[in-house]
Design an enzyme around this catalytic site. Structure first.
Site, short mmCIF file in Angstrom:
data_model
loop_
_atom_site.label_atom_id
_atom_site.label_comp_id
_atom_site.label_asym_id
_atom_site.label_seq_id
_atom_site.Cartn_x
_atom_site.Cartn_y
_atom_site.Cartn_z
N ASP A 1 5.17 31.68 0.75
CA ASP A 1 3.90 32.10 1.37
C ASP A 1 2.76 31.74 0.42
OD1 ASP A 1 2.93 34.98 3.29
OD2 ASP A 1 1.62 33.57 2.26
N ASP B 1 0.87 28.79 6.60
CA ASP B 1 1.05 28.91 5.14
C ASP B 1 2.36 29.58 4.74
OD1 ASP B 1 0.58 31.70 5.50
OD2 ASP B 1 -0.34 31.78 3.52
N GLU B 2 3.28 29.72 5.69
CA GLU B 2 4.44 30.54 5.41
C GLU B 2 5.68 29.97 6.10
OE1 GLU B 2 5.51 35.17 6.47
OE2 GLU B 2 3.58 34.35 7.02
P1 TTP Z 1 -1.66 35.33 4.99
O1 TTP Z 1 -0.49 34.63 4.36
O2 TTP Z 1 -1.41 36.64 5.66
O3 TTP Z 1 -2.78 35.58 3.90
P2 TTP Z 1 -3.27 34.67 2.72
O4 TTP Z 1 -2.42 33.46 2.54
O5 TTP Z 1 -4.74 34.39 2.89
O6 TTP Z 1 -3.12 35.62 1.47
P3 TTP Z 1 -1.79 36.16 0.79
O7 TTP Z 1 -0.64 35.53 1.50
O8 TTP Z 1 -1.91 35.71 -0.64
O9 TTP Z 1 -1.85 37.64 0.93
O10 TTP Z 1 -2.34 34.39 6.05
C1 TTP Z 1 -2.43 32.98 5.88
C2 TTP Z 1 -3.73 32.46 6.42
O11 TTP Z 1 -3.85 32.80 7.80
C3 TTP Z 1 -4.96 33.04 5.76
O12 TTP Z 1 -5.33 32.31 4.58
C4 TTP Z 1 -5.99 32.98 6.82
C5 TTP Z 1 -5.20 33.11 8.11
N1 TTP Z 1 -5.34 34.48 8.65
C6 TTP Z 1 -6.35 34.72 9.58
O13 TTP Z 1 -7.08 33.81 9.98
N2 TTP Z 1 -6.52 36.00 10.05
C7 TTP Z 1 -5.74 37.05 9.63
O14 TTP Z 1 -5.93 38.21 10.07
C8 TTP Z 1 -4.70 36.77 8.66
C9 TTP Z 1 -3.83 37.90 8.16
C10 TTP Z 1 -4.55 35.48 8.21
MG MG Z 2 -0.34 33.62 2.51
#
Ligand code: TTP
Ligand code: MG
Length: 397
Positions: free
Chosen positions: A13, A108-109
Site C-alpha cells: 500500500d 495504490d494497493e
Molecule cells: P489510501 O491508501 O487509503 O491512502 P493514502 O495512500 O493516501 O495514505 P496511506 O495509505 O499512507 O494511509 O488511499 C489511496 C489513495 O486513494 C489516496 O492517496 C487518495 C485516494 N483516496 C480518495 O480519493 N478518497 C478517500 O477517501 C481515500 C481513503 C483515498
Molecule cells: Mg495508501
C-alpha cells in the site's frame, strides 16, 4: 500450521499516494503539508493528505474547508487522476515481474500471492523487500509492505508501521502479532459491531479469541464465524488476479450549485472523456452507464442504462449520460454530478485495432459534439466547464 496458513501473501500500500506523487514531482513540496482534493474554498473533500498535513489532523474525506482551518499553511492541489493512474500502472508492472497473481484493490494497493515464486526470487520476505526497494529506486515513492500467510494478516501488517513500513508476520508468531490489536482492526468489524463487542467487554483480538464459536455465531450470525476464524489469524480468501475493477467513475462537486443544463452537459462531456481514457488505458469496456446527481439538499439520484455490448468510447458514454440527465428534474440545483461505467470486461488484443479505428472516428464525433455545444451555447460553455475541472491554472499553492 493450519491449512489456512500455507500461502505466501504480500500486501503493498503506497504511502499518502496522491500527495506523495505530487511531492515527488515538485520537490519544493517535499517535507511540507500537502492536501490533494482541490481548492480550500471549494466544497469538495480531501482525497488524501501528506503525513505532514496529517499531523495537523487532516485526513481523507474531510471537507476541504475544514482541512484549511486545521492546516492553513498547507499546499492545496487538485486531483490529477490521470497521473496517479499512470503511476499505478508502473507499480503494477513491478508486481507482475514477481507473480502473475496480483489483485489490485485500488490504484495504490494490491495483494500478491508469491507462493509459487519463491524458488525463483527468494523468500516472500525477500520479494516484499525487493518490491519496496524497487518502488523507491525506480519511482521515487515509498510503499508500506506486509508479508504473511494470508490476506488478512498481510494487510494488517502493511498498515502497522505506516509510512515506509515493512512488517513480516512469521507463521509461528501470528497470535502474538494479532492479540494486542484493537478489535476494530478485524476485517468485518465496523463501528456498530465494535460497539456491540465493547458491550461484551471485547476490546482486543485477544479478548475476542476468548469467545466460543457457538456464542459468536448466535450473536453475530455468519459474521460471528468470520470473527472466530480471523481472531485466530485464519483467512482462506485467495488472491484473485482475474478480478477487474468493478467500475470506473468520475464525479464533480460544484463550487456553486448548478441548475443550468448547458453547464451540466459540458461537465458530463469532460467526465465522459476522462472515463473513456481510463477504460482504454486499462483495456476495459463497460456495459452499464450510471449517472449520479446530488441536489443542493444532498438528495442523491442515480439513473442507469445497460447496453448489449460494452463500450469505452467517450461519445457513447457522454450521449448516454446526457440522455439520463434529461430524465431528471433540474428544478432544484445540483451540487454534484458524476458518471460511472459498470459491468466491465477486458478487451482482447485482437479487438484493440478495431477500437483504434473506432477511436479515430470518435475523436471526430467528439469534436462535433463540442462544436455543437459551442454553437448552441457559445464558446464560453467549454471554458466554464474547464474552470470546474483540474487544470494547471487551478492549482493553488
Ligand atoms: P489510501 O491508501 O487509503 O491512502 P493514502 O495512500 O493516501 O495514505 P496511506 O495509505 O499512507 O494511509 O488511499 C489511496 C489513495 O486513494 C489516496 O492517496 C487518495 C485516494 N483516496 C480518495 O480519493 N478518497 C478517500 O477517501 C481515500 C481513503 C483515498
Ligand atoms: Mg495508501
Amino acid at each position: 500450521m493450519s491449512e489456512f496458513n500455507q500461502r505466501k501473501i504480500i500486501h503493498v500500500d503506497m504511502d499518502a499516494f496522491y500527495a506523495s506523487v505530487e511531492q515527488r514531482d515538485d520537490p519544493s513540496l517535499r517535507g511540507k503539508p500537502v492536501i490533494v482534493g482541490g481548492r480550500p474554498n471549494s466544497r469538495g473533500v480531501v482525497s488524501t493528505a501528506s503525513y505532514e498535513a496529517r499531523k495537523a489532523g487532516v485526513h481523507s474525506a474531510m471537507p476541504l474547508a475544514e482541512a484549511k482551518r486545521r492546516c492553513p499553511q498547507a499546499f492545496f492541489l487538485p486531483v490529477n487522476g490521470r497521473k496517479y493512474r499512470e503511476v499505478s500502472l508502473q507499480i503494477r508492472a513491478i508486481f507482475s515481474t514477481y507473480t502473475p497473481m496480483v489483485e489490485p484493490l485500488s490504484l495504490d494497493e494490491a495483494f500478491l500471492d508469491v507462493t509459487g515464486s519463491t524458488s525463483l526470487f527468494g523468500s516472500a520476505e525477500t520479494i516484499g523487500m525487493t518490491i519496496k526497494e524497487r518502488i523507491q529506486n525506480e519511482l521515487d515513492l515509498t510503499a508500506s509492505v506486509g508479508v504473511a500467510s494470508n490476506k488478512f494478516l498481510a494487510k494488517l501488517a502493511s498498515d502497522l508501521r505506516k509510512p515506509n513500513g515493512f512488517v513480516v508476520v512469521p507463521s509461528d508468531q501470528v497470535q502474538a502479532f494479532l492479540d494486542p490489536l484493537p478489535v476494530e482492526r478485524v476485517w468485518g468489524v465496523g463501528k456498530k459491531t465494535a460497539e456491540r463487542l465493547y458491550g461484551l467487554d471485547v476490546k482486543t483480538v485477544k479478548d475476542l479469541r476468548q469467545l466460543e464459536l457457538t456464542y459468536l455465531t448466535k450473536r453475530f450470525g455468519t459474521l460471528g464465524h468470520q470473527l472466530y476464524q480471523l481472531a485466530r489469524g485464519r483467512d482462506d480468501r485467495p488472491v484473485e488476479s482475474g478480478r477487474e475493477a468493478k467500475s470506473v467513475g468520475r464525479e464533480k462537486t460544484f463550487a456553486l450549485d448548478v441548475a443550468d443544463r448547458e453547464v451540466l452537459e459540458a461537465v458530463l462531456l469532460e467526465l465522459a472523456c476522462d472515463i473513456g481514457q481510463s477504460l482504454r488505458q486499462e483495456k476495459l469496456t463497460g456495459k452499464t452507464i450510471t449517472l449520479k446527481a446530488r441536489y443542493d439538499d444532498f438528495r442523491t439520484l442515480s439513473r442507469s442504462h445497460t447496453f448489449p455490448e460494452g463500450t469505452n468510447l467517450d461519445d457513447v458514454i457522454y450521449h448516454e449520460a446526457n440522455a439520463l440527465l434529461h430524465g431528471i428534474s433540474l428544478k432544484q440545483p445540483l451540487r454534484l454530478i458524476g458518471i460511472s461505467v459498470h459491468q466491465l470486461s477486458g478487451v482482447l488484443e485482437s479487438q484493440l485495432a478495431l477500437f483504434d479505428e473506432k477511436r479515430e472516428e470518435d475523436k471526430q464525433k467528439l469534436a462535433a459534439v463540442t462544436d455543437k455545444l459551442k454553437a448552441r451555447y457559445g464558446a464560453k460553455i467549454i471554458t466554464r466547464a474547464r474552470l470546474l475541472k483540474r487544470s494547471p491554472e487551478n492549482e493553488i499553492r
